[in-house]
Motif scaffolding. Structure first.
Motif, PDB file in Angstrom:
ATOM      1  N   THR A 178       7.579  57.144  77.896  1.00 55.20           N
ATOM      2  CA  THR A 178       6.188  57.619  77.875  1.00 55.20           C
ATOM      3  C   THR A 178       6.043  58.831  76.963  1.00 55.20           C
ATOM      4  OG1 THR A 178       5.785  56.790  80.112  1.00 55.20           O
ATOM      5  CG2 THR A 178       4.325  58.520  79.316  1.00 55.20           C
ATOM      6  N   TRP A 179       7.031  59.704  76.992  1.00 55.80           N
ATOM      7  CA  TRP A 179       7.026  60.898  76.133  1.00 55.80           C
ATOM      8  C   TRP A 179       7.058  60.488  74.664  1.00 55.80           C
ATOM      9  CZ3 TRP A 179      10.921  65.457  77.298  1.00 55.80           C
ATOM     10  CH2 TRP A 179      10.598  66.562  76.512  1.00 55.80           C
ATOM     11  N   LEU A 180       7.903  59.530  74.317  1.00 51.71           N
ATOM     12  CA  LEU A 180       7.973  59.057  72.938  1.00 51.71           C
ATOM     13  C   LEU A 180       6.645  58.433  72.503  1.00 51.71           C
ATOM     14  CD1 LEU A 180      11.547  57.436  72.920  1.00 51.71           C
ATOM     15  CD2 LEU A 180      10.864  59.599  71.847  1.00 51.71           C
ATOM     16  N   GLU A 181       6.027  57.668  73.398  1.00 54.30           N
ATOM     17  CA  GLU A 181       4.719  57.077  73.093  1.00 54.30           C
ATOM     18  C   GLU A 181       3.676  58.166  72.856  1.00 54.30           C
ATOM     19  OE1 GLU A 181       3.884  54.565  76.389  1.00 54.30           O
ATOM     20  OE2 GLU A 181       5.520  53.155  75.932  1.00 54.30           O
ATOM     21  N   GLN A 182       3.780  59.229  73.613  1.00 54.84           N
ATOM     22  CA  GLN A 182       2.866  60.370  73.451  1.00 54.84           C
ATOM     23  C   GLN A 182       2.975  60.959  72.046  1.00 54.84           C
ATOM     24  OE1 GLN A 182       3.632  63.355  76.439  1.00 54.84           O
ATOM     25  NE2 GLN A 182       2.306  64.879  75.486  1.00 54.84           N
ATOM     26  N   LEU A 183       4.178  60.861  71.461  1.00 53.60           N
ATOM     27  CA  LEU A 183       4.428  61.378  70.113  1.00 53.60           C
ATOM     28  C   LEU A 183       4.194  60.315  69.037  1.00 53.60           C
ATOM     29  CD1 LEU A 183       7.797  63.244  70.872  1.00 53.60           C
ATOM     30  CD2 LEU A 183       5.536  64.301  70.622  1.00 53.60           C
ATOM     31  N   SER A 184       3.772  59.109  69.464  1.00 53.15           N
ATOM     32  CA  SER A 184       3.631  57.954  68.557  1.00 53.15           C
ATOM     33  C   SER A 184       4.971  57.619  67.899  1.00 53.15           C
ATOM     34  CB  SER A 184       2.552  58.221  67.495  1.00 53.15           C
ATOM     35  OG  SER A 184       1.287  58.410  68.097  1.00 53.15           O
ATOM     36  N   LEU A 185       6.031  57.728  68.703  1.00 55.51           N
ATOM     37  CA  LEU A 185       7.383  57.436  68.234  1.00 55.51           C
ATOM     38  C   LEU A 185       7.998  56.366  69.131  1.00 55.51           C
ATOM     39  CD1 LEU A 185       8.614  61.098  67.566  1.00 55.51           C
ATOM     40  CD2 LEU A 185       7.829  59.434  65.873  1.00 55.51           C
ATOM     41  N   SER A 186       9.210  55.954  68.792  1.00 53.46           N
ATOM     42  CA  SER A 186       9.906  54.926  69.566  1.00 53.46           C
ATOM     43  C   SER A 186      11.375  55.288  69.722  1.00 53.46           C
ATOM     44  CB  SER A 186       9.772  53.568  68.872  1.00 53.46           C
ATOM     45  OG  SER A 186      10.555  53.547  67.682  1.00 53.46           O
ATOM     46  N   ASP A 187      12.102  54.396  70.391  1.00 50.03           N
ATOM     47  CA  ASP A 187      13.538  54.586  70.600  1.00 50.03           C
ATOM     48  C   ASP A 187      14.271  54.780  69.278  1.00 50.03           C
ATOM     49  OD1 ASP A 187      15.587  54.163  73.030  1.00 50.03           O
ATOM     50  OD2 ASP A 187      16.471  53.245  71.251  1.00 50.03           O
ATOM     51  N   ASP A 188      13.799  54.126  68.225  1.00 50.91           N
ATOM     52  CA  ASP A 188      14.461  54.211  66.919  1.00 50.91           C
ATOM     53  C   ASP A 188      14.422  55.612  66.322  1.00 50.91           C
ATOM     54  OD1 ASP A 188      15.076  51.524  67.003  1.00 50.91           O
ATOM     55  OD2 ASP A 188      13.335  50.906  65.832  1.00 50.91           O
ATOM     56  N   ASP A 189      13.490  56.448  66.798  1.00 52.82           N
ATOM     57  CA  ASP A 189      13.377  57.805  66.253  1.00 52.82           C
ATOM     58  C   ASP A 189      14.358  58.779  66.894  1.00 52.82           C
ATOM     59  OD1 ASP A 189      11.011  57.648  64.357  1.00 52.82           O
ATOM     60  OD2 ASP A 189      10.132  56.782  66.168  1.00 52.82           O
ATOM     61  N   LEU A 190      14.952  58.376  67.999  1.00 50.68           N
ATOM     62  CA  LEU A 190      15.978  59.216  68.619  1.00 50.68           C
ATOM     63  C   LEU A 190      17.243  59.202  67.767  1.00 50.68           C
ATOM     64  CD1 LEU A 190      15.522  58.066  72.338  1.00 50.68           C
ATOM     65  CD2 LEU A 190      14.878  60.285  71.389  1.00 50.68           C
ATOM     66  N   ARG A 191      18.046  60.243  67.881  1.00 48.02           N
ATOM     67  CA  ARG A 191      19.298  60.344  67.135  1.00 48.02           C
ATOM     68  C   ARG A 191      20.488  60.579  68.067  1.00 48.02           C
ATOM     69  NH1 ARG A 191      16.299  58.546  63.936  1.00 48.02           N
ATOM     70  NH2 ARG A 191      15.790  59.285  61.825  1.00 48.02           N
ATOM     71  N   CYS A 192      20.313  60.228  69.355  1.00 46.38           N
ATOM     72  CA  CYS A 192      21.382  60.500  70.318  1.00 46.38           C
ATOM     73  C   CYS A 192      22.339  59.338  70.486  1.00 46.38           C
ATOM     74  CB  CYS A 192      20.798  60.892  71.676  1.00 46.38           C
ATOM     75  SG  CYS A 192      19.554  59.765  72.325  1.00 46.38           S
ATOM     76  N   GLY A 193      21.966  58.128  70.051  1.00 48.05           N
ATOM     77  CA  GLY A 193      22.828  56.967  70.192  1.00 48.05           C
ATOM     78  C   GLY A 193      22.671  56.293  71.545  1.00 48.05           C
ATOM     79  N   PRO A 194      22.923  54.988  71.616  1.00 44.99           N
ATOM     80  CA  PRO A 194      22.806  54.270  72.890  1.00 44.99           C
ATOM     81  C   PRO A 194      23.958  54.598  73.826  1.00 44.99           C
ATOM     82  CG  PRO A 194      23.622  52.801  71.198  1.00 44.99           C
ATOM     83  CD  PRO A 194      23.301  54.101  70.503  1.00 44.99           C
ATOM     84  N   GLN A 195      23.686  54.458  75.118  1.00 46.57           N
ATOM     85  CA  GLN A 195      24.709  54.721  76.135  1.00 46.57           C
ATOM     86  C   GLN A 195      24.431  53.835  77.342  1.00 46.57           C
ATOM     87  OE1 GLN A 195      24.762  58.784  77.546  1.00 46.57           O
ATOM     88  NE2 GLN A 195      26.211  58.354  79.184  1.00 46.57           N
ATOM     89  N   MET A 196      25.455  53.187  77.843  1.00 44.10           N
ATOM     90  CA  MET A 196      25.299  52.420  79.072  1.00 44.10           C
ATOM     91  C   MET A 196      24.935  53.388  80.199  1.00 44.10           C
ATOM     92  SD  MET A 196      25.294  49.415  80.422  1.00 44.10           S
ATOM     93  CE  MET A 196      26.272  48.258  79.440  1.00 44.10           C
ATOM     94  N   PRO A 197      23.858  53.120  80.936  1.00 38.41           N
ATOM     95  CA  PRO A 197      23.431  54.080  81.966  1.00 38.41           C
ATOM     96  C   PRO A 197      24.466  54.232  83.072  1.00 38.41           C
ATOM     97  CG  PRO A 197      22.167  52.034  82.114  1.00 38.41           C
ATOM     98  CD  PRO A 197      22.957  51.971  80.839  1.00 38.41           C
ATOM     99  N   ASN A 198      24.548  55.438  83.618  1.00 38.57           N
ATOM    100  CA  ASN A 198      25.419  55.683  84.764  1.00 38.57           C
ATOM    101  C   ASN A 198      24.780  55.211  86.060  1.00 38.57           C
ATOM    102  OD1 ASN A 198      27.548  56.912  83.331  1.00 38.57           O
ATOM    103  ND2 ASN A 198      26.464  58.855  83.278  1.00 38.57           N
ATOM    104  N   ASP A 199      23.463  55.067  86.052  1.00 38.80           N
ATOM    105  CA  ASP A 199      22.763  54.571  87.225  1.00 38.80           C
ATOM    106  C   ASP A 199      23.121  53.094  87.433  1.00 38.80           C
ATOM    107  OD1 ASP A 199      20.487  54.875  89.265  1.00 38.80           O
ATOM    108  OD2 ASP A 199      19.822  53.150  88.072  1.00 38.80           O
TER     109      ASP A 199
END
Length: 332
Positions: A93-114
């Motif tokens: 939701t935060w990314l949508e607020q910025l008109s951005l998407s997952d592709d704009d992140l630079r942290c890399g994918p990670q299998m969730p611990n949850d």
């Protein structure tokens, strides 16, 4: 690192089976050392324990106010979350607020611990996204600041205005010129400091109510967000979440990779930093719980405290074989 001291012991039956050494410091509002173990001047990477420092420019720049960020978003900016739905939905939701998407992140994918989130990915044969990364909230904050500054998309570069602002904030609150940086697991720079410098920065955050100005207001907002939303800072089953709940929102704590832990105590105006030299999380959790008990803010008999301090070692047949306990040095 020189002169670390025993901080956590692992006992199996009558035998001390393992011993974890480390450094820890408690600082007051003046940045003075109130108590220390090991070498206060040992230089470390704070890793994710410093996320609230990295989030300071998000507020002091005016970006948080411009985008109307909530306390939940500020908590996520300080988080190392489990990648549960409560985390990923809010970051999306935060990314949508910025008109951005997952592709704009630079942290890399990670299998969730949850576990439910992980099982859902496995059942649907989907791969994890960057939003599942435990640092995605911090990176959403970086993107917000970058947009506010009109800076470029590669906000993790050391010369990017976002990281320059983070370094300035880091050196201000630690009271030290950082001797350098390493690249964190999420690809952002992580600035080195001494253990006492990290504790000093946490005391700076803890004593913010005694000061005026934008920096002090930002510090208070971040600490309040962390203590109001412990489930967003980490997640269910995690020490940060469990222990903050046990202290009824009066203390903010945050873990970092390789067994770093910090605590912010606003009522006592104290800051705590510790580092276990072998990087064992079981030891840092035991040590921080023990220090907080010693400072009188954590009930030693609370069920959550017992998960980390004198935590039972249980085998696969649910037989209690021993425990993880604080060292005599830590209890003295």
């Amino acid at each position: 690192m020189t002169n670390p001291v025993p901080m956590a012991e692992v006992w199996r039956g009558p035998l001390l089976e393992s011993l974890h050494l480390g450094h820890a410091v408690v600082c007051n509002a003046k940045g003075e050392i109130v108590r220390s173990w090991g070498d206060p001047n040992a230089v470390i990477y704070p890793r994710s324990s410093a996320k609230m420092i990295q989030a300071l420019p998000l507020i002091t720049s005016g970006a948080a106010a411009k985008y109307g960020l909530t306390s939940e978003q500020l908590a996520l900016a300080c988080a190392s979350h489990n990648g549960a739905e409560i985390h990923t939905s809010r970051v999306n939701t935060w990314l949508e607020q910025l008109s951005l998407s997952d592709d704009d992140l630079r942290c890399g994918p990670q299998m969730p611990n949850d576990i439910p989130a992980r099982n859902d990915l496995i059942k649907t044969d989907n791969s994890p996204c960057q939003v599942h990364n435990n640092c995605s909230g911090k990176h959403a904050g970086f993107l917000t600041l970058s947009q506010h500054l009109g800076a470029g998309p590669d906000y993790i570069d050391i010369d990017h205005p976002v990281q320059q602002a983070c370094r300035d904030a880091f050196e201000q609150v630690t009271g030290e010129t950082s001797p350098g940086y390493g690249i964190d697991g999420c690809s952002a720079p992580n600035f080195a400091t001494s253990v006492v410098g990290l504790a000093r920065s946490m005391a700076w955050l803890a004593s913010a109510a005694d000061r005026s100005g934008r920096d002090a207001e930002a510090a208070q907002q971040l600490v309040a967000a962390m203590t109001a939303h412990p489930e967003l800072v980490a997640g269910e089953t995690r020490a940060c979440t469990n222990l903050m709940r046990a202290m009824n929102g009066k203390v903010a704590i945050k873990t970092g990779a390789e067994a770093v832990f910090i605590a912010i105590l606003p009522e006592q105006k104290l800051g705590v930093a510790l580092k276990i030299t072998d990087g064992a999380t079981r030891a840092s959790e035991c040590a921080i719980a023990s220090i907080l008990v010693g400072l009188g803010v954590l009930d030693p008999d609370h069920p959550s405290t017992k998960l980390y301090r004198y935590a039972p070692l249980v085998n696969r047949r649910n037989v209690n074989c021993g425990d993880i306990r604080p060292s005599a040095e830590l209890l003295a």
